[in-house]
Design a protein around this motif. Sequence first.
Motif, PDB file in Angstrom:
ATOM      1  N   ARG A 160      33.950  47.271  41.825  1.00 32.63           N
ATOM      2  CA  ARG A 160      33.713  46.259  42.846  1.00 32.63           C
ATOM      3  C   ARG A 160      32.486  45.421  42.491  1.00 32.63           C
ATOM      4  O   ARG A 160      32.497  44.208  42.611  1.00 32.63           O
ATOM      5  CB  ARG A 160      33.543  46.959  44.206  1.00 32.63           C
ATOM      6  N   PHE A 161      31.454  46.103  42.022  1.00 32.47           N
ATOM      7  CA  PHE A 161      30.236  45.364  41.733  1.00 32.47           C
ATOM      8  C   PHE A 161      30.409  44.436  40.536  1.00 32.47           C
ATOM      9  O   PHE A 161      29.928  43.307  40.533  1.00 32.47           O
ATOM     10  CB  PHE A 161      29.056  46.316  41.491  1.00 32.47           C
ATOM     11  N   GLN A 162      31.144  44.920  39.519  1.00 31.85           N
ATOM     12  CA  GLN A 162      31.393  44.053  38.356  1.00 31.85           C
ATOM     13  C   GLN A 162      32.207  42.835  38.754  1.00 31.85           C
ATOM     14  O   GLN A 162      31.953  41.723  38.287  1.00 31.85           O
ATOM     15  CB  GLN A 162      32.119  44.839  37.262  1.00 31.85           C
ATOM     16  N   ALA A 163      33.187  43.054  39.632  1.00 29.29           N
ATOM     17  CA  ALA A 163      33.993  41.927  40.108  1.00 29.29           C
ATOM     18  C   ALA A 163      33.108  40.919  40.825  1.00 29.29           C
ATOM     19  O   ALA A 163      33.224  39.710  40.627  1.00 29.29           O
ATOM     20  CB  ALA A 163      35.092  42.430  41.043  1.00 29.29           C
ATOM     21  N   PHE A 164      32.206  41.435  41.653  1.00 29.31           N
ATOM     22  CA  PHE A 164      31.276  40.559  42.365  1.00 29.31           C
ATOM     23  C   PHE A 164      30.418  39.795  41.379  1.00 29.31           C
ATOM     24  O   PHE A 164      30.250  38.580  41.461  1.00 29.31           O
ATOM     25  CB  PHE A 164      30.405  41.426  43.295  1.00 29.31           C
ATOM     26  N   ARG A 165      29.920  40.521  40.401  1.00 30.30           N
ATOM     27  CA  ARG A 165      28.981  39.948  39.424  1.00 30.30           C
ATOM     28  C   ARG A 165      29.649  38.866  38.568  1.00 30.30           C
ATOM     29  O   ARG A 165      29.117  37.793  38.381  1.00 30.30           O
ATOM     30  CB  ARG A 165      28.447  41.106  38.568  1.00 30.30           C
ATOM     31  N   HIS A 166      30.875  39.147  38.078  1.00 31.47           N
ATOM     32  CA  HIS A 166      31.471  38.239  37.105  1.00 31.47           C
ATOM     33  C   HIS A 166      32.422  37.224  37.703  1.00 31.47           C
ATOM     34  O   HIS A 166      32.685  36.195  37.095  1.00 31.47           O
ATOM     35  CB  HIS A 166      32.202  39.047  36.018  1.00 31.47           C
ATOM     36  N   VAL A 167      32.967  37.507  38.870  1.00 33.39           N
ATOM     37  CA  VAL A 167      33.962  36.586  39.440  1.00 33.39           C
ATOM     38  C   VAL A 167      33.381  35.814  40.631  1.00 33.39           C
ATOM     39  O   VAL A 167      33.538  34.603  40.723  1.00 33.39           O
ATOM     40  CB  VAL A 167      35.229  37.366  39.875  1.00 33.39           C
ATOM     41  N   ILE A 168      32.709  36.521  41.527  1.00 35.22           N
ATOM     42  CA  ILE A 168      32.262  35.872  42.756  1.00 35.22           C
ATOM     43  C   ILE A 168      30.976  35.065  42.531  1.00 35.22           C
ATOM     44  O   ILE A 168      30.863  33.910  42.952  1.00 35.22           O
ATOM     45  CB  ILE A 168      32.065  36.912  43.878  1.00 35.22           C
ATOM     46  N   ILE A 169      30.007  35.680  41.844  1.00 38.84           N
ATOM     47  CA  ILE A 169      28.722  34.989  41.681  1.00 38.84           C
ATOM     48  C   ILE A 169      28.886  33.587  41.074  1.00 38.84           C
ATOM     49  O   ILE A 169      28.286  32.634  41.575  1.00 38.84           O
ATOM     50  CB  ILE A 169      27.729  35.868  40.890  1.00 38.84           C
ATOM     51  N   GLU A 209      40.055  40.755  43.477  1.00 39.92           N
ATOM     52  CA  GLU A 209      40.957  41.906  43.408  1.00 39.92           C
ATOM     53  C   GLU A 209      41.696  41.964  42.079  1.00 39.92           C
ATOM     54  O   GLU A 209      41.918  43.044  41.530  1.00 39.92           O
ATOM     55  CB  GLU A 209      41.933  41.880  44.588  1.00 39.92           C
ATOM     56  N   SER A 210      42.038  40.802  41.526  1.00 46.56           N
ATOM     57  CA  SER A 210      42.700  40.835  40.222  1.00 46.56           C
ATOM     58  C   SER A 210      41.742  41.330  39.147  1.00 46.56           C
ATOM     59  O   SER A 210      42.140  42.020  38.212  1.00 46.56           O
ATOM     60  CB  SER A 210      43.266  39.457  39.863  1.00 46.56           C
ATOM     61  N   ALA A 211      40.445  40.994  39.318  1.00 44.34           N
ATOM     62  CA  ALA A 211      39.471  41.512  38.360  1.00 44.34           C
ATOM     63  C   ALA A 211      39.397  43.023  38.460  1.00 44.34           C
ATOM     64  O   ALA A 211      39.241  43.716  37.442  1.00 44.34           O
ATOM     65  CB  ALA A 211      38.092  40.909  38.626  1.00 44.34           C
ATOM     66  N   MET A 212      39.552  43.557  39.679  1.00 41.63           N
ATOM     67  CA  MET A 212      39.481  45.005  39.837  1.00 41.63           C
ATOM     68  C   MET A 212      40.732  45.673  39.283  1.00 41.63           C
ATOM     69  O   MET A 212      40.674  46.795  38.764  1.00 41.63           O
ATOM     70  CB  MET A 212      39.267  45.364  41.297  1.00 41.63           C
ATOM     71  N   ASN A 266      36.346  32.297  52.681  1.00 37.87           N
ATOM     72  CA  ASN A 266      37.069  31.154  52.119  1.00 37.87           C
ATOM     73  C   ASN A 266      37.359  31.310  50.636  1.00 37.87           C
ATOM     74  O   ASN A 266      38.126  30.543  50.077  1.00 37.87           O
ATOM     75  CB  ASN A 266      36.274  29.863  52.336  1.00 37.87           C
ATOM     76  N   ILE A 267      36.688  32.256  49.984  1.00 39.97           N
ATOM     77  CA  ILE A 267      36.993  32.509  48.572  1.00 39.97           C
ATOM     78  C   ILE A 267      38.177  33.475  48.546  1.00 39.97           C
ATOM     79  O   ILE A 267      38.111  34.541  49.145  1.00 39.97           O
ATOM     80  CB  ILE A 267      35.784  33.123  47.848  1.00 39.97           C
ATOM     81  N   PRO A 268      39.280  33.084  47.869  1.00 38.94           N
ATOM     82  CA  PRO A 268      40.489  33.912  47.925  1.00 38.94           C
ATOM     83  C   PRO A 268      40.217  35.343  47.461  1.00 38.94           C
ATOM     84  O   PRO A 268      39.530  35.563  46.480  1.00 38.94           O
ATOM     85  CB  PRO A 268      41.436  33.204  46.953  1.00 38.94           C
ATOM     86  N   LYS A 269      40.769  36.287  48.203  1.00 38.32           N
ATOM     87  CA  LYS A 269      40.637  37.706  47.868  1.00 38.32           C
ATOM     88  C   LYS A 269      41.191  38.010  46.484  1.00 38.32           C
ATOM     89  O   LYS A 269      40.686  38.878  45.779  1.00 38.32           O
ATOM     90  CB  LYS A 269      41.431  38.530  48.886  1.00 38.32           C
ATOM     91  N   ASP A 270      42.276  37.286  46.107  1.00 39.46           N
ATOM     92  CA  ASP A 270      42.951  37.577  44.836  1.00 39.46           C
ATOM     93  C   ASP A 270      41.985  37.538  43.668  1.00 39.46           C
ATOM     94  O   ASP A 270      42.136  38.274  42.702  1.00 39.46           O
ATOM     95  CB  ASP A 270      44.068  36.554  44.582  1.00 39.46           C
ATOM     96  N   MET A 271      40.977  36.672  43.762  1.00 43.73           N
ATOM     97  CA  MET A 271      40.091  36.486  42.610  1.00 43.73           C
ATOM     98  C   MET A 271      39.408  37.783  42.220  1.00 43.73           C
ATOM     99  O   MET A 271      39.500  38.224  41.074  1.00 43.73           O
ATOM    100  CB  MET A 271      39.041  35.423  42.928  1.00 43.73           C
TER     101      MET A 271
END
Lengths: 343, 293
Positions: B195-204, B186-189, B179-184
């Motif tokens: 991938r891990f930084q995107a997870f850490r800073h955008v998803i968490i 992916e744009s960070a990447m 449910n969390i948009p992929k764009d979030m």
Amino acid sequence: MKHRTFFWFILPTLTAMVLFIALPIVSVFIQSLHIEHEHVLVVSKSCDPFGCIETTTIDQEATAQLRKEKPLGRFNGFKTYTNRSHLAFAEVGEAWRTSDGLPAFLNDVFNLPFYRALVFTLTYTFVVTPFVLILGLAVAVGVNNLPKLFKGPTIFVSLLPMIVTPLVGALTLFWMVDGDGVIGATLQRIFNDPSLSLKASGPLTWITVITYGIWHLLPFSFIVFYAGLQTVPMDTLESAMIDGASKWEQMIHVIVPHLMPLVTFITLILLMDNFRVFEPIIGLSAEAHASSLSVIIFNELRESGRPLFGAAGATSMMTIIGVAILLTPVLIRTWRDFNRKGH
Amino acid sequence: MITKAKSRFSTLTVLSMMLVGLWLIIAAFPFVWTLWGSFKVQADFFSKADWSNAIYGVHTLKETGSAFTGAGYHGAWVQEEFWRNVINTSIVVFFTVVISLTFGTLGGYALARSGQRYAFWILMISLVFRAMPHITLVSGYLLPFFKWNLWGILPTTIIVLVAINQPFTLWMLHSFFLNIPKDMDESAMVDGCTRFQAFRHVIIPVMWPGVITTGLFSFLLAYNDFAVTSMLLSGENETMIPAIASFMGNVQQQGNVMFAVAAVVSATAPLFVLVLFFQRQIVSGLTAGAVKG
């Protein structure tokens, strides 16, 4: 996502599942092929002027040594599966030959511990599931009609039977249906039978455990249906109303079809949870009349200090096969859905 | 025509209201009865002569001089040292929830973002694992744990509960991350994050609602567990639920059933508080799986 990244992300959870779910299943299977060592026997000859006497004694030390060295026991093949406490091929065959008529045969078979447990497990699963589905829907519709003010507190109270620890919930009921407890004593008074005991009779024990199961799981289907009711399309309902459909007809022709996907979901979860019914039977001390596969395994592992790993392994494997059979239709359907989506 | 439809509507409504009322009584009565009765003596709580004794506490008044007594609680907590089990439960539950959420978020995120066939297979296998009766797994643990001297201690139980919890946690967090948009991320990447930084800073930062909901269910699984904890923990490491079960054997013979009643109420109280504060999350968690199919 790159394969490498995926691997690192999934590694912890996959390791945990492989080590503590997949490997134990393998270990259970290996255990089920083995059986406890027999006692090491020593034959000693003691001779006196009148002749020699052979005495056989158990060599406790050697037995302990052997058990310590090979805790798994000795290889036994599939014999544990077929012995009296499990599939009982010999006993079933015997019953088939000797008993006259199907009812007598079934009666003999259902007195064997494994089949007795299987019958209760299946009865429990297939009685509790439909009751929970229908009553859950009825309560959900009722709560949906309530004024807004009452909805929150109603949901709060409704959640309690499901949230409560199964063993604790069962104990609570156990004390109430006790001969001296509030329900037990009241029933005795109503039927004017001071010896009436829900714990002593087989059918009444079954009813008690099944009632507990419905009480415990109804909130789950209620909540899911209640959430589903919030998404019923209003225009369809309104057009049905304009066409003169009564409340009941709207229910059957609009609401129930809309909730059908939820029924599948709830049924799946209920089948999985009911098939492993365990805590209610322990909490209600109902083992004498209502046993389940999980309860058999539990007792085999608790067997007076020396767990019967082989027997528990065999029952576990057969339980796992039962779960697999229950799940097959769901898995096949999901697999088809996935392929349709993929191509 | 209209009046007929209306009248049928009202009977149906009245019926459904009555059903709800009946359900509420059935749902709440055992709790209310046991809570009230836990402050009475055994002769009142198990009163064959008259159930109203349990309400008014006739024998409690006679035996203790007051209509309420804390004797059951004193017996359970002090005499039977129930507080030790409470501490054990707290340790087990805390670590189980923290570890399974850590593993589950990483895995669930990966499954949600990978469209590969093997991701689907992992989800299917974990569905099968979810259905495994816990006691069958326990019978596979015992021999190895005895052999490696891992039996009876809290860390073993914690990691086993984490593993048993993983299939459910994975499914729930997987559908939440979908449910969390992929764009979030992916744009960070695109901006140069790994991938891990995107997870850490955008998803968490945005994942907490889903994590809290999943955590509640991990909590319930660890807290309510009986099969694993009763088989894998030694006497002094026992958690609350197996302790209550072994109470039943001991105290019933000594005529101290009220100790067990008090312990049962003590073990239920935290769950009440949990529902009180997290009702919305529990409801949304129960329905999350259903909506996703």
